[in-house]
Design a protein around this motif. Structure first.
Motif, PDB file in Angstrom:
ATOM      1  N   THR A  77      -1.631   0.853   3.305  1.00 21.42           N
ATOM      2  CA  THR A  77      -1.987  -0.347   3.091  1.00 21.42           C
ATOM      3  C   THR A  77      -1.945  -0.737   1.370  1.00 21.42           C
ATOM      4  O   THR A  77      -2.033   0.061   0.665  1.00 21.42           O
ATOM      5  CB  THR A  77      -3.070  -0.851   4.074  1.00 21.42           C
ATOM      6  OG1 THR A  77      -4.148  -0.156   3.421  1.00 21.42           O
ATOM      7  CG2 THR A  77      -2.942  -0.652   5.360  1.00 21.42           C
ATOM      8  N   ALA A  78      -2.310  -2.171   1.150  1.00 20.60           N
ATOM      9  CA  ALA A  78      -2.536  -2.371  -0.283  1.00 20.60           C
ATOM     10  C   ALA A  78      -3.688  -1.814  -0.826  1.00 20.60           C
ATOM     11  O   ALA A  78      -3.771  -1.765  -1.945  1.00 20.60           O
ATOM     12  CB  ALA A  78      -2.562  -3.990  -0.133  1.00 20.60           C
ATOM     13  N   ASP A  79      -4.633  -1.616  -0.110  1.00 21.72           N
ATOM     14  CA  ASP A  79      -5.840  -0.933  -0.660  1.00 21.72           C
ATOM     15  C   ASP A  79      -5.922   0.583  -0.503  1.00 21.72           C
ATOM     16  O   ASP A  79      -7.091   1.031  -0.715  1.00 21.72           O
ATOM     17  CB  ASP A  79      -6.963  -1.564  -0.163  1.00 21.72           C
ATOM     18  CG  ASP A  79      -7.150  -1.369   1.466  1.00 21.72           C
ATOM     19  OD1 ASP A  79      -5.986  -1.061   1.919  1.00 21.72           O
ATOM     20  OD2 ASP A  79      -8.155  -1.598   2.267  1.00 21.72           O
ATOM     21  N   GLU A  80      -4.906   1.075  -0.429  1.00 25.40           N
ATOM     22  CA  GLU A  80      -4.538   2.564  -0.528  1.00 25.40           C
ATOM     23  C   GLU A  80      -5.258   3.418   0.658  1.00 25.40           C
ATOM     24  O   GLU A  80      -6.074   4.505   0.674  1.00 25.40           O
ATOM     25  CB  GLU A  80      -5.181   3.307  -1.623  1.00 25.40           C
ATOM     26  CG  GLU A  80      -4.490   2.785  -2.855  1.00 25.40           C
ATOM     27  CD  GLU A  80      -2.864   3.265  -3.082  1.00 25.40           C
ATOM     28  OE1 GLU A  80      -2.749   4.276  -2.450  1.00 25.40           O
ATOM     29  OE2 GLU A  80      -2.257   2.307  -3.566  1.00 25.40           O
ATOM     30  N   ARG A  81      -5.316   2.596   1.606  1.00 19.79           N
ATOM     31  CA  ARG A  81      -6.011   3.090   2.989  1.00 19.79           C
ATOM     32  C   ARG A  81      -4.734   2.920   4.065  1.00 19.79           C
ATOM     33  O   ARG A  81      -3.563   2.588   3.670  1.00 19.79           O
ATOM     34  CB  ARG A  81      -6.959   2.138   3.593  1.00 19.79           C
ATOM     35  CG  ARG A  81      -8.279   2.267   2.832  1.00 19.79           C
ATOM     36  CD  ARG A  81      -9.093   1.296   2.713  1.00 19.79           C
ATOM     37  NE  ARG A  81     -10.327   1.522   3.368  1.00 19.79           N
ATOM     38  CZ  ARG A  81     -11.529   0.847   3.914  1.00 19.79           C
ATOM     39  NH1 ARG A  81     -11.514  -0.589   3.427  1.00 19.79           N
ATOM     40  NH2 ARG A  81     -12.290   1.395   4.515  1.00 19.79           N
ATOM     41  N   TRP A  82      -5.017   3.586   5.478  1.00 24.46           N
ATOM     42  CA  TRP A  82      -3.878   3.469   6.366  1.00 24.46           C
ATOM     43  C   TRP A  82      -4.306   2.773   7.683  1.00 24.46           C
ATOM     44  O   TRP A  82      -5.403   2.648   8.267  1.00 24.46           O
ATOM     45  CB  TRP A  82      -3.942   5.222   6.676  1.00 24.46           C
ATOM     46  CG  TRP A  82      -3.726   6.001   5.448  1.00 24.46           C
ATOM     47  CD1 TRP A  82      -4.452   6.461   4.408  1.00 24.46           C
ATOM     48  CD2 TRP A  82      -2.475   6.339   5.028  1.00 24.46           C
ATOM     49  NE1 TRP A  82      -3.903   7.093   3.769  1.00 24.46           N
ATOM     50  CE2 TRP A  82      -2.478   7.082   3.804  1.00 24.46           C
ATOM     51  CE3 TRP A  82      -1.097   6.143   5.364  1.00 24.46           C
ATOM     52  CZ2 TRP A  82      -1.174   7.668   3.146  1.00 24.46           C
ATOM     53  CZ3 TRP A  82      -0.003   6.570   4.701  1.00 24.46           C
ATOM     54  CH2 TRP A  82      -0.167   7.420   3.654  1.00 24.46           C
TER      55      TRP A  82
ATOM     56  N   THR B  72      -4.270  -5.693   3.155  1.00 27.55           N
ATOM     57  CA  THR B  72      -5.263  -4.463   3.123  1.00 27.55           C
ATOM     58  C   THR B  72      -5.327  -4.050   4.453  1.00 27.55           C
ATOM     59  O   THR B  72      -4.739  -4.459   5.541  1.00 27.55           O
ATOM     60  CB  THR B  72      -6.683  -4.948   2.610  1.00 27.55           C
ATOM     61  OG1 THR B  72      -7.151  -5.653   3.454  1.00 27.55           O
ATOM     62  CG2 THR B  72      -6.498  -5.392   1.168  1.00 27.55           C
ATOM     63  N   ARG B  73      -5.888  -2.773   4.611  1.00 22.20           N
ATOM     64  CA  ARG B  73      -6.028  -2.170   5.941  1.00 22.20           C
ATOM     65  C   ARG B  73      -7.031  -3.328   6.887  1.00 22.20           C
ATOM     66  O   ARG B  73      -6.532  -3.594   8.014  1.00 22.20           O
ATOM     67  CB  ARG B  73      -6.869  -1.029   5.849  1.00 22.20           C
ATOM     68  CG  ARG B  73      -6.844  -0.227   7.461  1.00 22.20           C
ATOM     69  CD  ARG B  73      -8.013   0.909   7.234  1.00 22.20           C
ATOM     70  NE  ARG B  73      -9.437   0.166   7.137  1.00 22.20           N
ATOM     71  CZ  ARG B  73     -10.502   1.183   7.243  1.00 22.20           C
ATOM     72  NH1 ARG B  73     -10.324   2.470   7.070  1.00 22.20           N
ATOM     73  NH2 ARG B  73     -11.603   0.451   7.053  1.00 22.20           N
ATOM     74  N   ASP B  74      -7.858  -3.721   6.596  1.00 23.92           N
ATOM     75  CA  ASP B  74      -8.896  -4.511   7.216  1.00 23.92           C
ATOM     76  C   ASP B  74      -8.302  -5.808   7.674  1.00 23.92           C
ATOM     77  O   ASP B  74      -8.411  -6.580   8.566  1.00 23.92           O
ATOM     78  CB  ASP B  74     -10.225  -4.831   6.773  1.00 23.92           C
ATOM     79  CG  ASP B  74     -11.036  -3.598   6.669  1.00 23.92           C
ATOM     80  OD1 ASP B  74     -10.540  -2.556   7.278  1.00 23.92           O
ATOM     81  OD2 ASP B  74     -11.956  -3.626   5.976  1.00 23.92           O
ATOM     82  N   GLU B  75      -7.327  -6.351   6.629  1.00 28.10           N
ATOM     83  CA  GLU B  75      -6.558  -7.590   6.805  1.00 28.10           C
ATOM     84  C   GLU B  75      -5.548  -7.619   8.086  1.00 28.10           C
ATOM     85  O   GLU B  75      -5.501  -8.209   8.873  1.00 28.10           O
ATOM     86  CB  GLU B  75      -5.760  -8.088   5.611  1.00 28.10           C
ATOM     87  CG  GLU B  75      -6.810  -8.482   4.689  1.00 28.10           C
ATOM     88  CD  GLU B  75      -6.068  -9.010   3.298  1.00 28.10           C
ATOM     89  OE1 GLU B  75      -6.532  -9.838   2.602  1.00 28.10           O
ATOM     90  OE2 GLU B  75      -5.127  -8.414   3.086  1.00 28.10           O
ATOM     91  N   TRP B  76      -4.979  -6.176   8.002  1.00 29.39           N
ATOM     92  CA  TRP B  76      -4.170  -5.991   9.346  1.00 29.39           C
ATOM     93  C   TRP B  76      -4.739  -5.705  10.597  1.00 29.39           C
ATOM     94  O   TRP B  76      -4.505  -6.194  11.649  1.00 29.39           O
ATOM     95  CB  TRP B  76      -3.248  -4.707   8.859  1.00 29.39           C
ATOM     96  CG  TRP B  76      -2.205  -4.989   7.934  1.00 29.39           C
ATOM     97  CD1 TRP B  76      -2.034  -4.277   6.572  1.00 29.39           C
ATOM     98  CD2 TRP B  76      -1.086  -5.665   8.227  1.00 29.39           C
ATOM     99  NE1 TRP B  76      -0.838  -4.763   6.145  1.00 29.39           N
ATOM    100  CE2 TRP B  76      -0.197  -5.576   7.033  1.00 29.39           C
ATOM    101  CE3 TRP B  76      -0.690  -6.596   9.281  1.00 29.39           C
ATOM    102  CZ2 TRP B  76       1.002  -6.295   6.921  1.00 29.39           C
ATOM    103  CZ3 TRP B  76       0.423  -7.412   9.033  1.00 29.39           C
ATOM    104  CH2 TRP B  76       1.341  -7.233   7.868  1.00 29.39           C
ATOM    105  N   VAL B  77      -6.019  -5.251  10.460  1.00 25.96           N
ATOM    106  CA  VAL B  77      -6.636  -4.948  11.826  1.00 25.96           C
ATOM    107  C   VAL B  77      -7.273  -6.367  12.226  1.00 25.96           C
ATOM    108  O   VAL B  77      -7.070  -6.727  13.470  1.00 25.96           O
ATOM    109  CB  VAL B  77      -7.994  -4.122  11.529  1.00 25.96           C
ATOM    110  CG1 VAL B  77      -8.983  -4.237  12.688  1.00 25.96           C
ATOM    111  CG2 VAL B  77      -7.705  -2.755  11.232  1.00 25.96           C
ATOM    112  N   GLU B  78      -7.538  -7.287  11.322  1.00 22.88           N
ATOM    113  CA  GLU B  78      -8.025  -8.530  11.589  1.00 22.88           C
ATOM    114  C   GLU B  78      -6.784  -9.591  12.460  1.00 22.88           C
ATOM    115  O   GLU B  78      -6.965 -10.140  13.390  1.00 22.88           O
ATOM    116  CB  GLU B  78      -8.438  -9.277  10.505  1.00 22.88           C
ATOM    117  CG  GLU B  78      -9.088 -10.605  10.939  1.00 22.88           C
ATOM    118  CD  GLU B  78     -10.214 -10.582  12.009  1.00 22.88           C
ATOM    119  OE1 GLU B  78     -10.193 -11.675  12.828  1.00 22.88           O
ATOM    120  OE2 GLU B  78     -11.073  -9.459  12.059  1.00 22.88           O
TER     121      GLU B  78
END
Length: 392
Positions: free
Chosen positions: A228-233, A282-288
């Motif tokens: 993701t954009a924040d280098e997370r998965w 970002t990862r959390d944006e995708w989760v949301e």
């Protein structure tokens, strides 16, 4: 249930941990001196696999120590050992000696390659056993070497968990027959069993032998992890058409503009499209964005995040014992909940109290401590590793 665990590392302790979590009274027999940990942990108090039971220090090479263990066998339901084949027999605590003292005893043996066969006495570790099972050949990305699956498939799943199941099944059968038996649990056998579905797929032509080209081995674009954009998965696992449609909607794709889901010739292109789209947020944006939708999209949590996650906290998925956060016992029971009763012990920490609870007189214990057959220590004494004990 009363269990004797002959101290080892890896799958044996995992088996004993599961039984202890479920309420078994387990005595762990450690060496009188020089008990060691092999692996990343260097502190007995943080060796989670040893939680929930008491440790006694016994010299198994001394005749009095051997006799003490056989006396405990008379009171036990099961015994767990992880020596190489033949070692327990040489120590005088093998299945025959134990059965003579307690014909109802279930004797659990944990090895890598089993009690017989050309490789039975060959030294190995988890990765060797998983390789022997055929399962390792299936794990990895396209064009890459096989990927070691931690110690999950050999030591813990194919080893300790299979042995725990075998012990419980044998104890159930003993209620009917009145006779104990020996459980030969080999990690190469258990790893193959965990891979039963994939062995079946491979032999019926439903599985491509090339790694990273199949449905659930990172070949499918809708069953993989993405940066993701924040280098997370994030992990996506939208196998069924209705879930795949939801995933496309969350990612902002028009299904009509994309190749058909199961057109394998287009999977590389589709994977690139997914990767580019997911990299934009970002990862959390995708989760949301996926919250409340059946898109099969999940954050890849690290171990710290997993313990603090809202869902895992609501389920009590992790517990803290003496300041150490660790996975809670599983599975869940409606009437007799499993729990962690005590932290990992120091070797020999409970020599006096545990033996007393198992019917050994304190005078006998004191005499054996004085003779050096038993240890009742507060700190482990470093020493070279015991080459006869199984290594992870």
């Amino acid at each position: 249930m009363k269990v004797i665990e002959i101290g080892s590392i890896g799958p044996g302790p995992f088996c004993a941990m599961m039984l202890a979590d479920l309420g078994a009274d387990i005595i762990r027999v450690d060496r009188v001196a020089g008990a060691e940990l092999v692996g990343p942990s260097a502190d007995f108090r943080t060796e989670v696999l040893n939680r929930g039971r008491r440790s006694v220090g016994i010299d198994l090479k001394d005749a009095a120590g051997r006799e003490l263990v056989l006396g405990l066998v008379e009171r036990a339901d099961a015994l767990i050992e992880g020596f190489r084949p033949g070692v327990a027999e040489r120590l005088g605590i093998g299945p025959q000696e134990c059965s003579e003292r307690n014909p109802r005893l279930v004797y659990g043996r944990m090895t890598g390659f089993g009690q017989e066969g050309p490789l039975a006495r060959t030294v190995g570790h988890d990765l060797n056993y998983v390789a022997q099972s055929g399962v390792l050949s299936l794990i990895g990305r396209a064009g890459q070497p096989p990927t070691p699956p931690l110690s999950l498939v050999g030591d813990f799943g194919g080893g300790g968990m299979v042995l725990a199941l075998g012990i419980l099944a044998a104890l159930w059968e003993t209620r009917r027959s009145g006779a104990g038996q020996v459980i030969d649990a080999a990690m190469c056998d258990g790893a193959a069993l965990l891979g039963a579905a994939f062995h079946g797929f491979a032999r019926t032509g439903a599985w491509n032998p090339a790694r990273g080209t199949n449905l659930v081995d990172s070949g499918a674009p809708f069953y993989d992890v993405y940066l993701t954009a924040d280098e997370r998965w994030i992990a996506v696992a939208a196998l069924e058409p209705r879930f795949y449609a939801e995933l496309l909607a969350v990612l902002g794709f028009d299904a009509a503009s994309l190749p058909e889901q199961h057109d394998r010739s287009q999977w590389p292109r589709l994977k690139e499209l997914f990767a580019d789209a997911i990299r934009a947020r970002t990862r959390d944006e995708w989760v949301e964005a996926a919250r409340g939708r059946d898109a099969c999209l999940t954050a890849v949590l690290d171990v710290e995040e997993a313990a603090e996650d809202e869902h895992n906290r609501a389920r009590g998925g992790f517990v803290e014992v003496d300041g150490l956060t660790q996975p809670a016992p599983a599975p869940r029971f409606s009437r007799t909940p499993a729990r962690v009763d005590s932290p990992p012990p120091l070797p020999g920490e409970h020599t006096r109290s545990a033996l007393a609870d198992w019917g050994v007189s304190q005078d006998a214990v004191a005499s054996l401590v004085e003779a050096g057959v038993l240890s009742s220590i507060s700190e482990p004494t470093p020493s070279s590793a015991d080459a006869d004990r199984l290594e992870p």
